[in-house]
Design an enzyme around this catalytic site. Structure first.
Site, PDB file in Angstrom:
ATOM      1  N   GLU A 279      -3.393  -1.278  -2.357  1.00  0.00           N
ATOM      2  CA  GLU A 279      -2.538  -1.385  -1.232  1.00  0.00           C
ATOM      3  C   GLU A 279      -3.591  -1.050   0.049  1.00  0.00           C
ATOM      4  OE1 GLU A 279       0.119   2.209  -2.193  1.00  0.00           O
ATOM      5  OE2 GLU A 279       1.004   0.978  -3.619  1.00  0.00           O
ATOM      6  N   GLY A 281      -4.969  -1.167   3.525  1.00  0.00           N
ATOM      7  CA  GLY A 281      -4.436  -1.173   5.062  1.00  0.00           C
ATOM      8  C   GLY A 281      -5.540  -1.406   6.231  1.00  0.00           C
ATOM      9  N   ARG A 282      -6.185  -0.116   6.194  1.00  0.00           N
ATOM     10  CA  ARG A 282      -7.289   0.135   7.056  1.00  0.00           C
ATOM     11  C   ARG A 282      -8.327  -0.870   7.092  1.00  0.00           C
ATOM     12  NH1 ARG A 282      -8.148   4.924   9.537  1.00  0.00           N
ATOM     13  NH2 ARG A 282      -6.915   5.917   8.021  1.00  0.00           N
ATOM     14  N   ARG A 319      -5.004   8.119  17.432  1.00  0.00           N
ATOM     15  CA  ARG A 319      -5.951   8.855  16.395  1.00  0.00           C
ATOM     16  C   ARG A 319      -7.094   9.894  16.951  1.00  0.00           C
ATOM     17  NH1 ARG A 319      -9.435   6.053  13.892  1.00  0.00           N
ATOM     18  NH2 ARG A 319      -9.154   7.101  12.036  1.00  0.00           N
ATOM     19  N   CYS A 349      -0.409  13.429  30.456  1.00  0.00           N
ATOM     20  CA  CYS A 349      -0.625  15.029  31.097  1.00  0.00           C
ATOM     21  C   CYS A 349      -1.015  16.163  29.682  1.00  0.00           C
ATOM     22  CB  CYS A 349       0.350  15.512  31.700  1.00  0.00           C
ATOM     23  SG  CYS A 349       2.089  15.467  30.715  1.00  0.00           S
ATOM     24  N   TYR A 378      -3.467   1.796  12.296  1.00  0.00           N
ATOM     25  CA  TYR A 378      -3.084   3.013  12.687  1.00  0.00           C
ATOM     26  C   TYR A 378      -3.275   3.153  14.209  1.00  0.00           C
ATOM     27  CZ  TYR A 378      -3.043   3.363   7.741  1.00  0.00           C
ATOM     28  OH  TYR A 378      -3.088   3.132   6.427  1.00  0.00           O
TER      29      TYR A 378
HETATM   30  C1  LIG Z   1       0.820   5.106  -0.396  1.00  0.00           C
HETATM   31  C2  LIG Z   1      -0.043   4.461   0.449  1.00  0.00           C
HETATM   32  N1  LIG Z   1      -0.715   3.210   0.062  1.00  0.00           N
HETATM   33  C3  LIG Z   1      -1.544   2.814   1.055  1.00  0.00           C
HETATM   34  C4  LIG Z   1      -2.108   3.289   2.048  1.00  0.00           C
HETATM   35  C5  LIG Z   1      -3.126   2.890   2.864  1.00  0.00           C
HETATM   36  O1  LIG Z   1      -4.215   3.345   2.984  1.00  0.00           O
HETATM   37  P1  LIG Z   1      -5.369   2.628   3.872  1.00  0.00           P
HETATM   38  O2  LIG Z   1      -4.865   2.156   5.164  1.00  0.00           O
HETATM   39  O3  LIG Z   1      -6.335   3.740   4.131  1.00  0.00           O
HETATM   40  O4  LIG Z   1      -6.024   1.682   2.812  1.00  0.00           O
HETATM   41  C6  LIG Z   1      -1.585   4.606   2.251  1.00  0.00           C
HETATM   42  C7  LIG Z   1      -1.828   5.150   3.595  1.00  0.00           C
HETATM   43  O5  LIG Z   1      -2.264   6.388   3.302  1.00  0.00           O
HETATM   44  C8  LIG Z   1      -0.642   5.007   1.468  1.00  0.00           C
HETATM   45  O6  LIG Z   1      -0.125   6.314   1.872  1.00  0.00           O
END
Ligand SMILES: Cc1ncc(COP(=O)(O)O)c(C=O)c1O
Length: 419
Positions: A279, A281-282, A319, A349, A378
């Protein structure tokens, strides 16, 4: 049509910073600032780096929508073959609108309401990643009531220190996430009595922005061990879900290569012969986006330092204020580095509204454009309306052309919710 980009992503030609060959200054003039700009070529490159690294090992990449769920980004990833990880019923909705089939969506999250769970069960998502015994019972009750069996994965809390920022470490016992290992066996034992549920996987996710492979490898090993144990007890699992979490290099320091990360996961899980779900994302989205901002004002800070006040701050990119996170910042139309000391701050502010502390840059003047790098994940998803500031516009650059994929919010948009 403009010629195809000389190379993917953000690079300089003469002194100008470009995105996939398009000058960022042109985008800022056309779309205004602050604006997020995403490189379609880089998004594709980053997704393929993850997907290809499995080198034939059975797998599914479920892009974590929480990192960036702008429809155009979600659609682009789906077209590449990605599946989705949704963290709320609203992200499930976005995933559906982006064209993901329910069978391509895993539903994660530590606090899913009954309404959210019912929606996921009714849709028949690939798995609901349950986080507690209570949630498992709630999914079971809903599945029985609506007469639709539910596919579940159990998120384990392996008590592993991901050694990232405490706010984004999720795998320690003291964190709110998942089922502690000590309780997991008891919970699995209750599954045979739950006719409306089928357990399809064990899930782990120990944090985000993880820059060492060790915690990721250890979490994968635990997930593999428990999966083998469960299979030995006659629970026919379909895959192992290893979450996301691989970090990116915000400060140009060393981080593990995507290929090494995936190879480490495969090495741990191969003995189960189960496909792997990840999974990420970043690692896909962060480097593929910048936030463009203009300098509103420059004023003295100390004898040797100045404030550069930008038209983007914690409302557009939270962030730095939230985690003290570092993002490289560079002027768009002059050299990237220089010998003047700046504190780059936003217009909000709050004294925590600092976008870049302690930076050496060329001289900045009112009206100059700066690019805040690695803001594709993010970033826009965490934007807020504090100070009634509108959510920024978002632009996707693809094949030498740019288009607005989310228009800037207006005050009328905001007030349309109010009476
Ligand atoms: C359950 C779960 N899966 C996947 C991710 C994606 O994480 P990342 O963006 O660090 O790959 C997160 C983010 O924290 C998450 O909580």
């Amino acid at each position: 049509m403009a010629p195809p980009p000389a190379s993917a992503g953000f690079f300089r030609l003469d002194r100008e910073l470009l995105c996939d060959g398009v000058p960022l200054a042109d985008i800022a003039s056309g779309a205004g600032t602050p604006v997020y700009v995403y490189s379609a070529a880089l998004l594709r490159e980053r997704y393929r780096a993850v997907d290809d690294a499995f080198a034939g090992y059975p797998h599914a990449v479920h892009y974590a929508l929480k990192a960036n769920s702008t429809l155009a980004v979600a659609r682009l990833l789906r077209e590449l073959g990605s599946s989705a990880d949704a963290n709320s019923v609203w992200e499930i909705d976005v995933a559906r609108r982006a064209g993901f089939d329910p069978s391509q969506i895993v539903f994660t999250g530590v606090g899913k309401t009954a309404a959210e769970l019912e929606c996921a069960v009714a849709l028949g998502v690939k798995a609901i990643n349950v986080e507690s015994a209570g949630e498992l019972a709630r999914v079971d009750a809903i599945a029985q009531r609506i007469g639709r069996p539910a596919r579940v994965a159990v998120r384990l809390n392996p008590d592993i220190d991901a050694k990232s920022h405490p706010h984004i470490s999720t795998g320690l016992k003291i964190n709110k996430f998942g089922v502690p290992l000590d309780d997991a066996r008891e919970l699995f034992a209750t599954l045979k009595g739950r006719r409306a549920l089928s357990l399809v996987a064990v899930h782990v996710h120990v944090g985000s922005q993880i820059t060492s492979l060790d915690p990721l490898r250890r979490a994968a090993a635990i997930a593999a061990d428990i999966s083998l144990e469960l299979r030995g007890q006659g629970l026919p699992l379909e895959y192992v879900d290893l979450g996301g979490g691989l970090g990116v290099s915000y400060d140009r320091g060393e981080v593990p290569a995507v290929a090494d990360y995936i190879a480490a996961l495969v090495a741990e899980v191969r003995r189960t012969r189960l496909p792997i779900v990840v999974e990420p994302g970043r690692v896909i989205a962060a480097p593929a986006g910048v936030l463009l901002a203009r300098v509103i004002d420059v004023k003295p800070r100390s004898a040797s330092s100045e404030f550069a006040i930008l038209d983007a701050g914690m409302t557009e990119l939270l962030r730095p204020a939230l985690y003290g996170a570092f993002h490289a910042i560079e002027p768009v139309s002059t050299a990237a580095a220089g010998d003047r000391h700046y504190e780059l701050v936003g217009p909000v502010c709050e004294s925590s509204d600092v976008v870049g502390r302690d930076r050496m840059l060329p001289r900045l003047a009112e009206g100059d454009l700066v690019a805040i790098r690695d803001a594709g994940a993010y970033g826009s998803v965490m934007a807020s309306n504090y100070n009634r500031r509108p959510l920024p516009a978002e632009v996707l650059v693809d094949n030498g052309e740019w288009r607005i994929v989310r228009r800037r919010q207006t005050i009328d948009d905001q007030l349309s919710l109010e009476t």
